[in-house]
Scaffold this motif. Structure first.
Motif, PDB file in Angstrom:
ATOM      1  N   PRO A  61       0.826  -1.204   0.000  1.00  0.00           N
ATOM      2  CA  PRO A  61       0.000   0.000   0.000  1.00  0.00           C
ATOM      3  C   PRO A  61       0.862   1.257   0.000  1.00  0.00           C
ATOM      4  O   PRO A  61       2.035   1.212   0.394  1.00  0.00           O
ATOM      5  CB  PRO A  61      -0.797  -0.104   1.305  1.00  0.00           C
ATOM      6  CG  PRO A  61      -0.152  -1.157   2.123  1.00  0.00           C
ATOM      7  CD  PRO A  61       0.754  -1.956   1.258  1.00  0.00           C
ATOM      8  N   GLY A  62       0.332   2.366  -0.434  1.00  0.00           N
ATOM      9  CA  GLY A  62       1.076   3.627  -0.452  1.00  0.00           C
ATOM     10  C   GLY A  62       0.179   4.733  -0.957  1.00  0.00           C
ATOM     11  O   GLY A  62      -1.006   4.519  -1.238  1.00  0.00           O
ATOM     12  N   LYS A  63       0.766   5.925  -1.102  1.00  0.00           N
ATOM     13  CA  LYS A  63       0.013   7.093  -1.570  1.00  0.00           C
ATOM     14  C   LYS A  63      -0.416   6.870  -3.043  1.00  0.00           C
ATOM     15  O   LYS A  63       0.378   6.384  -3.848  1.00  0.00           O
ATOM     16  CB  LYS A  63       0.931   8.316  -1.461  1.00  0.00           C
ATOM     17  CG  LYS A  63       0.256   9.632  -1.736  1.00  0.00           C
ATOM     18  CD  LYS A  63       1.204  10.785  -1.393  1.00  0.00           C
ATOM     19  CE  LYS A  63       0.602  12.113  -1.765  1.00  0.00           C
ATOM     20  NZ  LYS A  63       0.725  12.462  -3.163  1.00  0.00           N
ATOM     21  N   ASP A  64      -1.645   7.251  -3.358  1.00  0.00           N
ATOM     22  CA  ASP A  64      -2.170   7.086  -4.720  1.00  0.00           C
ATOM     23  C   ASP A  64      -1.929   5.677  -5.267  1.00  0.00           C
ATOM     24  O   ASP A  64      -1.553   5.489  -6.437  1.00  0.00           O
ATOM     25  CB  ASP A  64      -1.522   8.110  -5.676  1.00  0.00           C
ATOM     26  CG  ASP A  64      -1.870   9.537  -5.271  1.00  0.00           C
ATOM     27  OD1 ASP A  64      -2.968   9.746  -4.740  1.00  0.00           O
ATOM     28  OD2 ASP A  64      -1.018  10.439  -5.464  1.00  0.00           O
ATOM     29  N   THR A  65      -2.093   4.705  -4.382  1.00  0.00           N
ATOM     30  CA  THR A  65      -1.789   3.317  -4.749  1.00  0.00           C
ATOM     31  C   THR A  65      -2.947   2.401  -4.380  1.00  0.00           C
ATOM     32  O   THR A  65      -3.585   2.589  -3.357  1.00  0.00           O
ATOM     33  CB  THR A  65      -0.521   2.852  -3.968  1.00  0.00           C
ATOM     34  OG1 THR A  65       0.572   3.665  -4.372  1.00  0.00           O
ATOM     35  CG2 THR A  65      -0.187   1.394  -4.235  1.00  0.00           C
ATOM     36  N   ASN A  94      -4.506  -6.841  -4.023  1.00  0.00           N
ATOM     37  CA  ASN A  94      -5.660  -7.350  -3.249  1.00  0.00           C
ATOM     38  C   ASN A  94      -6.854  -6.418  -3.380  1.00  0.00           C
ATOM     39  O   ASN A  94      -7.998  -6.869  -3.468  1.00  0.00           O
ATOM     40  CB  ASN A  94      -5.288  -7.513  -1.768  1.00  0.00           C
ATOM     41  CG  ASN A  94      -4.357  -8.688  -1.566  1.00  0.00           C
ATOM     42  OD1 ASN A  94      -4.291  -9.573  -2.415  1.00  0.00           O
ATOM     43  ND2 ASN A  94      -3.627  -8.693  -0.450  1.00  0.00           N
ATOM     44  N   ASP A  95      -6.590  -5.085  -3.368  1.00  0.00           N
ATOM     45  CA  ASP A  95      -7.697  -4.121  -3.553  1.00  0.00           C
ATOM     46  C   ASP A  95      -8.398  -4.400  -4.888  1.00  0.00           C
ATOM     47  O   ASP A  95      -9.624  -4.415  -4.969  1.00  0.00           O
ATOM     48  CB  ASP A  95      -7.179  -2.671  -3.583  1.00  0.00           C
ATOM     49  CG  ASP A  95      -6.603  -2.210  -2.256  1.00  0.00           C
ATOM     50  OD1 ASP A  95      -7.032  -2.756  -1.219  1.00  0.00           O
ATOM     51  OD2 ASP A  95      -5.730  -1.311  -2.268  1.00  0.00           O
ATOM     52  N   LEU A  96      -7.587  -4.597  -5.944  1.00  0.00           N
ATOM     53  CA  LEU A  96      -8.190  -4.822  -7.272  1.00  0.00           C
ATOM     54  C   LEU A  96      -8.922  -6.158  -7.326  1.00  0.00           C
ATOM     55  O   LEU A  96      -9.966  -6.280  -7.972  1.00  0.00           O
ATOM     56  CB  LEU A  96      -7.126  -4.767  -8.379  1.00  0.00           C
ATOM     57  CG  LEU A  96      -6.433  -3.429  -8.637  1.00  0.00           C
ATOM     58  CD1 LEU A  96      -5.734  -3.442  -9.987  1.00  0.00           C
ATOM     59  CD2 LEU A  96      -7.379  -2.242  -8.593  1.00  0.00           C
ATOM     60  N   ASP A  97      -8.360  -7.170  -6.630  1.00  0.00           N
ATOM     61  CA  ASP A  97      -9.056  -8.472  -6.583  1.00  0.00           C
ATOM     62  C   ASP A  97     -10.456  -8.299  -5.999  1.00  0.00           C
ATOM     63  O   ASP A  97     -11.416  -8.914  -6.461  1.00  0.00           O
ATOM     64  CB  ASP A  97      -8.278  -9.474  -5.710  1.00  0.00           C
ATOM     65  CG  ASP A  97      -7.072 -10.038  -6.441  1.00  0.00           C
ATOM     66  OD1 ASP A  97      -7.021  -9.937  -7.675  1.00  0.00           O
ATOM     67  OD2 ASP A  97      -6.164 -10.568  -5.762  1.00  0.00           O
ATOM     68  N   ARG A  98     -10.528  -7.434  -4.970  1.00  0.00           N
ATOM     69  CA  ARG A  98     -11.831  -7.224  -4.293  1.00  0.00           C
ATOM     70  C   ARG A  98     -12.767  -6.342  -5.120  1.00  0.00           C
ATOM     71  O   ARG A  98     -13.936  -6.654  -5.289  1.00  0.00           O
ATOM     72  CB  ARG A  98     -11.606  -6.550  -2.931  1.00  0.00           C
ATOM     73  CG  ARG A  98     -11.383  -7.527  -1.782  1.00  0.00           C
ATOM     74  CD  ARG A  98     -11.506  -6.818  -0.446  1.00  0.00           C
ATOM     75  NE  ARG A  98     -10.596  -5.687  -0.323  1.00  0.00           N
ATOM     76  CZ  ARG A  98      -9.325  -5.772   0.065  1.00  0.00           C
ATOM     77  NH1 ARG A  98      -8.833  -6.949   0.390  1.00  0.00           N
ATOM     78  NH2 ARG A  98      -8.550  -4.716   0.131  1.00  0.00           N
ATOM     79  N   ASN A  99     -12.222  -5.240  -5.648  1.00  0.00           N
ATOM     80  CA  ASN A  99     -13.100  -4.196  -6.216  1.00  0.00           C
ATOM     81  C   ASN A  99     -12.987  -4.018  -7.726  1.00  0.00           C
ATOM     82  O   ASN A  99     -13.710  -3.199  -8.303  1.00  0.00           O
ATOM     83  CB  ASN A  99     -12.775  -2.834  -5.561  1.00  0.00           C
ATOM     84  CG  ASN A  99     -12.800  -2.928  -4.046  1.00  0.00           C
ATOM     85  OD1 ASN A  99     -13.668  -3.591  -3.498  1.00  0.00           O
ATOM     86  ND2 ASN A  99     -11.845  -2.293  -3.370  1.00  0.00           N
TER      87      ASN A  99
END
Ligand SMILES: NC(=O)c1ccc[n+]([C@@H]2O[C@H](COP(=O)([O-])OP(=O)(O)OC[C@H]3O[C@@H](n4cnc5c(N)ncnc54)[C@H](OP(=O)(O)O)[C@@H]3O)[C@@H](O)[C@H]2O)c1
Length: 306
Positions: free
Chosen positions: A35-39, A43-48
């Motif tokens: 995770p990071g700024k503007d990132t 896993n986020d993409l897998d979920r959403n």
């Protein structure tokens, strides 16, 4: 203004592409394992999935093949493959499932599918062959990046040569030996070295993203064909150092450092011409190796920060 997602945006190519896109008024989000700024993480993409307002997706992710700290073991080779193929498949799947797919999907691959030859000149129309691990990787990588025909997103792939930059890649690895006056050709020195300055590689991606007519394969190499010896002379000159024959880093050292399969990337080469890249209207900022080396060396001390 485009809203661009760059997978691998923390790396050398991704960093320079992000910078260029921001300078041109686009919005950028990075996809990373951390995770990071503007990132967003994978896993986020897998979920959403990808955000619905995304207009362009770029994949420049991949485990660093020429990491001298990593031995060329079956485990590492698998990581080199999966970090390219699995990330590509994931992005293809997110785009295919999106309710509002992006306008364009761009991906990187390499020139390793063009068989090293002293005489052949390869264009984007040349046959890509499966003759070793890296050539097979390029073929599978490009197949894994293909969108299904029913998806209307425009697509292009940049087959990149060796990327020249001051803040990463080959020049950063060679810099210390040249600085100490021990730089020089590696191996015979007559092998071709398909190369591109990182700003031009970022420039080709930017041009492809904003130009609706760009699609298919573009060779990401400079129009100036040079040998390894000519490169070593240009780099030495840009650093006001001699180019030794041979330099400190010779063929045997490269084979010990990387293993013979990986060493082929440096010890063998192919002449690659960017015919479609030029026909598609890209204008190179650094078409000459002397200027590219000078720019990379001038940038050497600047630390990358994303
Ligand atoms: N540099 C060259 O000379 C050159 C030449 C031809 C082709 N290419 C290709 O261009 C791409 C980018 O090259 P680069 O020089 O920018 O590489 P880089 O600096 O090593 O960056 C690649 C990025 O990929 C991500 N990554 C690394 N290992 C991964 C893994 N196991 N799984 C998922 N993601 C991973 C990392 O992002 P996170 O750590 O944020 O996840 C990293 O920032 C690569 O695919 C490379 O093969 C490079």
């Amino acid at each position: 203004m485009e809203k661009v997602i760059i997978a691998g945006g923390t790396g050398l190519v991704g960093h320079h592409l992000r910078k260029l896109l921001l300078e041109n008024g686009h919005k950028v989000m990075i996809v990373s394992r951390r995770p990071g700024k503007d990132t967003q993480t994978w896993n986020d993409l897998d979920r959403n999935g990808i955000p619905e307002d995304t207009t362009a997706v770029v994949n420049v992710a991949g485990e660093n093949i020429l990491n001298p700290l990593k031995r060329w073991t079956p485990e590492f080779m698998e990581k080199v493959r999966s970090s390219r193929i699995e990330t590509s498949k994931k992005l293809v799947s997110y785009i295919s499932q999106s309710k509002s797919p992006p306008k364009v999907f761009a991906s990187i691959s390499g020139v390793a599918g063009y068989k090293p030859s002293p005489t052949e000149v390869y264009t984007e129309d040349s046959l890509v062959q499966d003759f070793d691990f890296l050539s097979k990787l390029v073929i599978d990588w490009e197949i894994s990046s293909k969108l299904p025909e029913n998806v209307k997103t425009r697509q292009f792939t940049v087959r990149s040569g060796v990327v020249l930059a001051g803040d990463g890649g080959m020049i950063q690895q060679l810099y210390p030996s040249y600085f100490l006056g021990g730089g020089g050709k590696i191996g015979k020195g007559t092998q071709w070295l398909p190369w591109i300055h990182v700003n031009d590689l970022a420039g080709i991606f930017h041009h492809g993203i904003i130009t609706d007519s760009v699609n298919g394969v573009l060779n990401g190499v400079s129009p100036q064909a040079i040998t390894n010896k000519e490169f070593s002379e240009a780099l030495a000159k840009s650093m006001s150092r001699p180019a030794l024959v041979p330099g400190f880093v010779n063929e045997a050292t490269i084979k010990v450092m990387f293993g013979s399969e990986r060493a082929k990337i440096i010890l063998e080469g192919q002449q690659v011409s960017p015919d479609r890249t030029l026909k598609n209207g890209y204008v190179y900022k650094y078409p000459e190796i002397s200027d590219a080396c000078k720019a990379a060396v001038a940038n050497f001390a600047i630390k990358r920060s994303v």
